[in-house]
Design a protein around this motif. Structure first.
Motif, PDB file in Angstrom:
ATOM      1  N   LYS A  22       0.836  -1.208   0.000  1.00 59.60           N
ATOM      2  CA  LYS A  22       0.000   0.000   0.000  1.00 59.60           C
ATOM      3  C   LYS A  22       0.864   1.249   0.000  1.00 59.60           C
ATOM      4  O   LYS A  22       0.641   2.183  -0.766  1.00 59.60           O
ATOM      5  CB  LYS A  22      -0.888   0.014   1.262  1.00 59.60           C
ATOM      6  CG  LYS A  22      -1.583   1.335   1.497  1.00 59.60           C
ATOM      7  CD  LYS A  22      -2.119   1.465   2.920  1.00 59.60           C
ATOM      8  CE  LYS A  22      -1.044   1.808   3.913  1.00 59.60           C
ATOM      9  NZ  LYS A  22      -1.573   2.233   5.228  1.00 59.60           N
ATOM     10  N   GLN A 170       3.638  10.539   8.131  1.00 60.43           N
ATOM     11  CA  GLN A 170       3.068  10.849   6.811  1.00 60.43           C
ATOM     12  C   GLN A 170       3.110  12.349   6.516  1.00 60.43           C
ATOM     13  O   GLN A 170       3.130  12.757   5.350  1.00 60.43           O
ATOM     14  CB  GLN A 170       1.624  10.346   6.724  1.00 60.43           C
ATOM     15  CG  GLN A 170       1.537   8.817   6.721  1.00 60.43           C
ATOM     16  CD  GLN A 170       0.112   8.308   6.744  1.00 60.43           C
ATOM     17  OE1 GLN A 170      -0.842   9.087   6.869  1.00 60.43           O
ATOM     18  NE2 GLN A 170      -0.043   7.002   6.640  1.00 60.43           N
ATOM     19  N   ILE A 195       8.419   9.645  14.588  1.00 66.92           N
ATOM     20  CA  ILE A 195       7.938   8.256  14.709  1.00 66.92           C
ATOM     21  C   ILE A 195       7.911   7.598  13.334  1.00 66.92           C
ATOM     22  O   ILE A 195       8.012   8.267  12.303  1.00 66.92           O
ATOM     23  CB  ILE A 195       6.538   8.177  15.370  1.00 66.92           C
ATOM     24  CG1 ILE A 195       5.480   8.875  14.500  1.00 66.92           C
ATOM     25  CG2 ILE A 195       6.561   8.750  16.779  1.00 66.92           C
ATOM     26  CD1 ILE A 195       4.048   8.460  14.854  1.00 66.92           C
ATOM     27  N   SER A 196       7.763   6.297  13.334  1.00 71.30           N
ATOM     28  CA  SER A 196       7.558   5.521  12.097  1.00 71.30           C
ATOM     29  C   SER A 196       8.599   5.844  11.030  1.00 71.30           C
ATOM     30  O   SER A 196       8.284   5.960   9.851  1.00 71.30           O
ATOM     31  CB  SER A 196       6.141   5.787  11.544  1.00 71.30           C
ATOM     32  OG  SER A 196       5.166   5.558  12.508  1.00 71.30           O
ATOM     33  N   TYR A 199       9.090   4.636   7.250  1.00 72.79           N
ATOM     34  CA  TYR A 199       8.211   5.130   6.190  1.00 72.79           C
ATOM     35  C   TYR A 199       8.792   6.380   5.526  1.00 72.79           C
ATOM     36  O   TYR A 199       8.522   6.646   4.361  1.00 72.79           O
ATOM     37  CB  TYR A 199       6.807   5.414   6.737  1.00 72.79           C
ATOM     38  CG  TYR A 199       6.072   4.143   7.081  1.00 72.79           C
ATOM     39  CD1 TYR A 199       5.450   3.394   6.095  1.00 72.79           C
ATOM     40  CD2 TYR A 199       6.030   3.674   8.385  1.00 72.79           C
ATOM     41  CE1 TYR A 199       4.792   2.216   6.399  1.00 72.79           C
ATOM     42  CE2 TYR A 199       5.371   2.500   8.702  1.00 72.79           C
ATOM     43  CZ  TYR A 199       4.756   1.773   7.703  1.00 72.79           C
ATOM     44  OH  TYR A 199       4.111   0.600   8.006  1.00 72.79           O
ATOM     45  N   PRO A 318       4.806   0.230  13.322  1.00 73.87           N
ATOM     46  CA  PRO A 318       3.511   0.511  13.961  1.00 73.87           C
ATOM     47  C   PRO A 318       2.367  -0.370  13.460  1.00 73.87           C
ATOM     48  O   PRO A 318       1.482  -0.732  14.245  1.00 73.87           O
ATOM     49  CB  PRO A 318       3.256   1.984  13.610  1.00 73.87           C
ATOM     50  CG  PRO A 318       4.085   2.241  12.383  1.00 73.87           C
ATOM     51  CD  PRO A 318       5.303   1.380  12.553  1.00 73.87           C
TER      52      PRO A 318
HETATM   53  O1  LIG Z   1       3.693   6.517   5.148  1.00 73.29           O
HETATM   54  C1  LIG Z   1       3.078   5.442   5.151  1.00 73.29           C
HETATM   55  O2  LIG Z   1       2.936   4.747   4.116  1.00 73.29           O
HETATM   56  C2  LIG Z   1       2.520   4.946   6.422  1.00 73.29           C
HETATM   57  C3  LIG Z   1       2.985   5.418   7.622  1.00 73.29           C
HETATM   58  C4  LIG Z   1       2.524   4.894   8.923  1.00 73.29           C
HETATM   59  O3  LIG Z   1       1.742   5.904   9.528  1.00 73.29           O
HETATM   60  P1  LIG Z   1       2.308   6.910  10.688  1.00 73.29           P
HETATM   61  O4  LIG Z   1       3.464   7.613  10.160  1.00 73.29           O
HETATM   62  O5  LIG Z   1       1.115   7.774  10.918  1.00 73.29           O
HETATM   63  O6  LIG Z   1       2.649   6.035  11.856  1.00 73.29           O
HETATM   64  C5  LIG Z   1       1.687   3.628   8.789  1.00 73.29           C
HETATM   65  O7  LIG Z   1       0.986   3.380   9.971  1.00 73.29           O
HETATM   66  C6  LIG Z   1       0.717   3.726   7.645  1.00 73.29           C
HETATM   67  O8  LIG Z   1      -0.055   2.562   7.511  1.00 73.29           O
HETATM   68  C7  LIG Z   1       1.459   3.917   6.345  1.00 73.29           C
END
Ligand SMILES: O=C(O)C1=C[C@@H](OP(=O)(O)O)[C@@H](O)[C@H](O)C1
Ligand SMILES: C=C(OP(=O)(O)O)C(=O)O
Length: 433
Positions: A22, A170, A195-196, A199, A318
């Protein structure tokens, strides 16, 4: 509301070809739409979230052709969407909503962006505040800090801007993808924790595939040279979804295995491939190749042994971390998943939803602002629980694992369409009674 009754299974083994990622699908679609030239995107994920991105881009005047089931050609618009005024509905797709806000804020048009009711409860202020530092004209149409939003043309000022990174990565990903299209170089400072992070790495890697560079000092400091042009690489094959892989890998670790997922492997940049490392820490046997990962239950010389509980900081995974919560039902001891505050602002309040549903199968659960602690029932899981899924695809997919112990009912199984429409068909292929 409909439901799905899952019978108890006592083994999991088999082979699954993963649907496209995705996160990569929606990034590639957006960058292809902004690029010079035509991009052939192969193995695109076909799901609600990618449908939202495809629809939005078509509304914005991008020519997209479906060539075969998962293959699309995207005619790039050279950095400018042809349509300058549009109302976009983006469902609950964070990977469509957040980057499109950033890109449309610098496009010089008049746009409205909305989503489902839950999207209107998911925060977006950190991104809007960062874009306002560039003088972007963005207004909240509902509650302050949340979608829906209205964007109007503005004279942008480029300079150093700051953004908070502790609610969603994001926002930073969206800014990074949008800023090369402005007139002048911008520096982004991330305030506080990011965080995260994997990504953001994924974002930078996809931008590089389109020939656009970002100068990065560390994870708090990015310089985005501008103007830059996204250049179509011609053809892109989207790798399999590492978060979707987590359910099958967990099944292999719980139900004997081996279960092999094909489509992601050691070379993947998706953070969620590290879910396999977490399973390994729980005692599972993991094997990895260039394009596959395989899991089996812990094996001793004499018998199959059960998994062990873990205590893990899950900030880097996450989404796949949710799968650890139901895997914990099959592990000896108490599992603690830490640093997961962002679960509360995703498809639902995932900490609270997870705690409530885990208790229905007999687990002892403690939840805090940013953690969940799970102890499986002393004897057996409670059979025939009726699990609510809160319109959250991952709740439905995570709880399918409970059927490796006891039968259960999953309400509204169709919510998996957000990222994995035929999930339950594929799950049925690897579980055996
Ligand atoms: O950039 C992305 O593709 C994503 C970032 C993550 O979100 P967060 O950065 O809000 O944690 C993840 O949970 C989401 O399913 C997809
Ligand atoms: C958090 C998720 O989605 P979104 O891209 O909408 O943030 C998810 O898929 O788990």
């Amino acid at each position: 509301m409909d439901w799905l009754d899952l019978p108890a299974a006592n083994a999991a083994r088999g082979f699954i070809e993963l649907p496209g990622s995705k996160s990569i699908s929606n990034r590639i679609l957006l960058l292809a739409a902004l690029a010079n030239g035509k991009t052939l995107v192969r193995n695109l994920l076909i799901s609600d979230d990618t449908a939202q991105m495809l629809n939005a881009l078509e509304t914005l005047g991008i020519k997209i052709n479906q060539i075969s089931k998962n293959d699309y050609s995207v005619e790039g618009a050279k950095g400018k969407f042809p349509v300058k005024q549009a109302d976009l509905f983006l469902g609950n797709a964070g990977t469509a909503f957040r980057p499109l806000v950033a890109v449309l804020a610098i496009m010089g048009g008049h746009y409205r962006l909305s989503g489902v009711a839950r999207m209107h409860e998911r925060p977006i202020a950190d991104l809007v505040n960062a874009l306002r530092q560039l003088n972007a004209n963005i207004a909240y149409l509902g509650n302050e800090g949340f979608p829906p939003l209205e964007i109007k043309p503005a004279e942008l000022q480029t300079k150093a801007i700051s953004i908070k990174g502790d609610v969603s990565s994001q926002f930073l990903s969206g800014l990074l993808m949008a800023l090369p299209l402005t007139d002048k170089t911008t520096t982004i400072i991330v305030n506080g924790m990011l965080i995260s992070r994997p990504y953001v790495e994924l974002t930078l890697a996809q931008m590089a595939r389109f020939g656009v560079q970002v100068i990065q000092k560390n994870w708090q400091h990015f310089t985005v040279p501008a103007p830059q042009t996204y250049k179509s690489p011609g053809e892109i094959i989207v790798e399999g979804d590492a978060s979707s892989a987590s359910y099958f890998l967990a099944a292999g670790a719980i139900g004997g295995g081996p279960v092999r997922v094909e489509g992601v492997g050691i070379e993947s940049l998706q953070g969620d491939i590290h879910f396999a490392d977490a399973l390994e820490k729980m005692g599972a046997h993991i094997r990895k190749g260039k394009n596959w990962i395989e899991s089996s239950s812990p094996i001793s010389d004499t018998s199959r042994q059960s998994l062990q509980a873990i205590d893990l900081d899950c900030n880097h995974i996450p989404d796949a971390a949710m799968t650890l919560a139901t895997t914990a039902l099959f592990a000896k001891g108490t599992t603690t998943l830490r640093n997961i505050a962002s679960w509360r602002v995703k498809e639902t309040d995932r900490i609270s939803a997870m705690a409530k549903e885990l208790r229905k199968v007999g687990a002892l659960v403690e939840e805090g602002k940013d953690f969940i602690r799970i102890t499986p029932p002393a004897t057996a899981l409670t059979p025939h629980a009726i699990i609510d899924t809160y319109d959250d695809h991952r709740m439905a997919m995570c709880f399918s694992l409970v059927s490796l112990g006891v039968p259960l009912r999953i309400n509204d199984p169709g919510c998996v369409a957000k990222t994995f429409p035929d999930y339950f068909k594929k799950f049925a292929m690897i579980v055996h009674s």
